[in-house]
Scaffold this motif. Structure first.
Motif, PDB file in Angstrom:
ATOM      1  N   GLU A 284      55.653  16.649  63.412  1.00 32.99           N
ATOM      2  CA  GLU A 284      56.732  16.492  62.436  1.00 32.99           C
ATOM      3  C   GLU A 284      57.634  17.723  62.515  1.00 32.99           C
ATOM      4  O   GLU A 284      57.196  18.833  62.215  1.00 32.99           O
ATOM      5  N   PRO A 285      58.902  17.567  62.891  1.00 33.65           N
ATOM      6  CA  PRO A 285      59.789  18.723  63.035  1.00 33.65           C
ATOM      7  C   PRO A 285      60.145  19.347  61.684  1.00 33.65           C
ATOM      8  O   PRO A 285      60.220  18.668  60.650  1.00 33.65           O
ATOM      9  N   ILE A 290      65.593  19.364  62.449  1.00 31.50           N
ATOM     10  CA  ILE A 290      66.170  18.018  62.354  1.00 31.50           C
ATOM     11  C   ILE A 290      67.664  18.110  62.069  1.00 31.50           C
ATOM     12  O   ILE A 290      68.474  17.452  62.734  1.00 31.50           O
ATOM     13  N   ARG A 291      68.044  18.926  61.083  1.00 30.07           N
ATOM     14  CA  ARG A 291      69.456  19.045  60.712  1.00 30.07           C
ATOM     15  C   ARG A 291      70.295  19.556  61.874  1.00 30.07           C
ATOM     16  O   ARG A 291      71.445  19.147  62.052  1.00 30.07           O
ATOM     17  N   VAL A 295      65.524  18.056  67.666  1.00 30.03           N
ATOM     18  CA  VAL A 295      64.202  17.452  67.698  1.00 30.03           C
ATOM     19  C   VAL A 295      63.717  17.269  69.134  1.00 30.03           C
ATOM     20  O   VAL A 295      62.573  17.620  69.476  1.00 30.03           O
ATOM     21  N   ALA A 312      62.700  11.070  63.780  1.00 27.75           N
ATOM     22  CA  ALA A 312      62.318  12.477  63.954  1.00 27.75           C
ATOM     23  C   ALA A 312      60.806  12.684  63.855  1.00 27.75           C
ATOM     24  O   ALA A 312      60.320  13.504  63.068  1.00 27.75           O
ATOM     25  N   ARG A 358      59.550   7.778  57.850  1.00 24.39           N
ATOM     26  CA  ARG A 358      60.874   7.902  58.452  1.00 24.39           C
ATOM     27  C   ARG A 358      61.200   6.576  59.126  1.00 24.39           C
ATOM     28  O   ARG A 358      60.347   5.961  59.749  1.00 24.39           O
TER      29      ARG A 358
END
Length: 402
Positions: A284-285, A290-291, A295, A312, A358
């Motif tokens: 999980e990044p 992510i922003r 990723v 992601a 997600r």
């Protein structure tokens, strides 16, 4: 807090009372307040001091022990930069050789504190008169910093060779503003300052779309202990990395980790990653990764690929340590169906369920009620797309070797 309350707090009696108050405790605040009034203290002063004690307690999350000597407003505290992040801002200005920085929209003075601590001369400008007064109190130990009540865009920048701007991103009612043109001052007006002072840095909302970024900016998203706290745009000498995007991850131990994209413009499209079959480990990044659209890059560093396009989550065959990803061991997976999932948890006597998701419209709280889990065991499930299907991945957190 209004000007009257601030005046009472800054009186000798008020300052002494603040220094005598015990650490704030919600359960004892009311009896303590009553006891102080019974001693004959001004009720308005008692109310202001108790409010300030509460804000100082909250302020320790951002300012540590420094909060005990600061004055806060509720809005000012919410919008202020964490001191650990402000230190990284200040380091950029110091490394760029800035000799006088204009901090436009200085708020309660968090960033100016960090710059002053490095000995940087700072002109701190704040439009709100009460907030400017609060900043003056908070910056009293830094002779290099001058606080001015005034309009940021009307500030005389003669002698200033670097600018930091933190435009207001909330309405007077406290609601968040997401449209950069509605910032105060607007993003375009702040960006125009770089024609006069090329060394410009500014804070923007973390949700700003990449397409809305100036191509010549270095855009950096910052997370602290897993929470994304800000995005910053840096120009000219303040961006030695050059234009592009990066993630700055500050872990729980205070260590800083940077992941920088290979793109040469802040508004470049996000590079698509390789989709792989679900493997032994799920990653999980961090939110800043992510922003920043990194990723795929973070996954490549540990030999992992995407579980699905535009999702992601990453998967790979081996366990590897990286500050940019949280690792989970995959225990099971199956297509999502409420009846199947309920039976799976019931058979394993799972009463505590951690739900991550997600790429699905499922609402975790509602799903938990529908599952009615019961039993002594705990489980972590991930709801996402796998091989084009809505799926459940059962995982357990693992600490990757360093």
């Amino acid at each position: 807090m209004d000007a009257r309350a601030l005046s009472k707090l800054l009186s000798p009696e008020g300052w002494a009372l603040l220094g005598q108050l015990p650490p704030y405790d919600e359960t004892t605040a009311l009896p303590l307040s009553s006891a102080l009034r019974d001693r004959g203290l001004d009720p308005e002063l008692v109310a202001a001091a108790m409010t300030q004690s509460r804000l100082r307690a909250k302020g320790r999350a951002k300012f540590g022990e420094f909060a005990d000597g600061m004055i806060f407003t509720q809005a000012g505290l919410e919008q202020s930069t964490r001191l650990t992040v402000a230190a990284h801002h200040a380091a950029r200005f110091a490394a760029a050789g800035a000799t006088r920085v204009a901090d436009l929209g200085c708020g309660i003075g968090g960033d100016a504190m960090a710059m002053g601590a490095l000995g940087l001369p700072v002109l701190a400008v704040e439009l709100d008169e009460l907030t400017a007064a609060v900043a003056t109190v908070n910056l009293r130990h830094f002779p290099e910093v001058t606080v001015v009540h005034g309009d940021a865009l009307a500030t005389d920048l003669d002698g200033v060779d670097a600018v930091f701007a933190d435009p207001a991103r909330r309405t007077r009612g406290g609601r968040r503003v997401f449209d950069p043109s509605a910032y105060s001052p607007s993003l375009d007006d702040v960006l125009a300052l770089r024609e006069r002072v090329p060394a410009l840095g500014l804070k923007v909302a973390p949700g700003i779309p990449h397409a809305g970024l100036p191509a010549d900016a270095h855009a950096q998203w910052v997370s602290v202990a897993g929470d994304v706290v800000e995005a910053g745009l840096w120009f000219g000498p303040l961006a030695p990395e050059g234009p592009g995007r990066s993630a700055l991850v500050l872990d729980r131990d205070g260590h800083a980790h940077r992941l920088t994209s290979e793109v040469e413009a802040a508004d470049a499209p996000v590079r698509a990653g390789q989709v792989r079959d679900l493997d032994h480990y799920l990653y999980e990044p961090d939110g800043a990764v992510i922003r920043a659209g990194l990723v795929a890059l973070a996954g490549e560093e540990v030999g992992a690929g995407l579980v699905a396009e535009s999702i992601a989550y990453l998967t790979g065959p081996r366990l590897a340590h990286t500050p940019f990803l949280s690792a989970y061991r995959v225990l099971d997976s199956f297509p999502f169906a409420l009846k199947t999932l309920r039976a799976y948890l019931r058979d394993r006597q799972v009463g505590t369920v951690t739900i991550k998701k997600r790429g699905t419209a499922v609402e975790p709280g509602q799903l938990r009620r529908q599952l009615s889990p019961s039993g002594p065991n705990a489980a972590t499930i991930v709801l996402t797309r796998v091989a084009g299907r809505q799926s459940v991945i059962v995982v357990e957190p693992v600490a990757a070797p360093r």
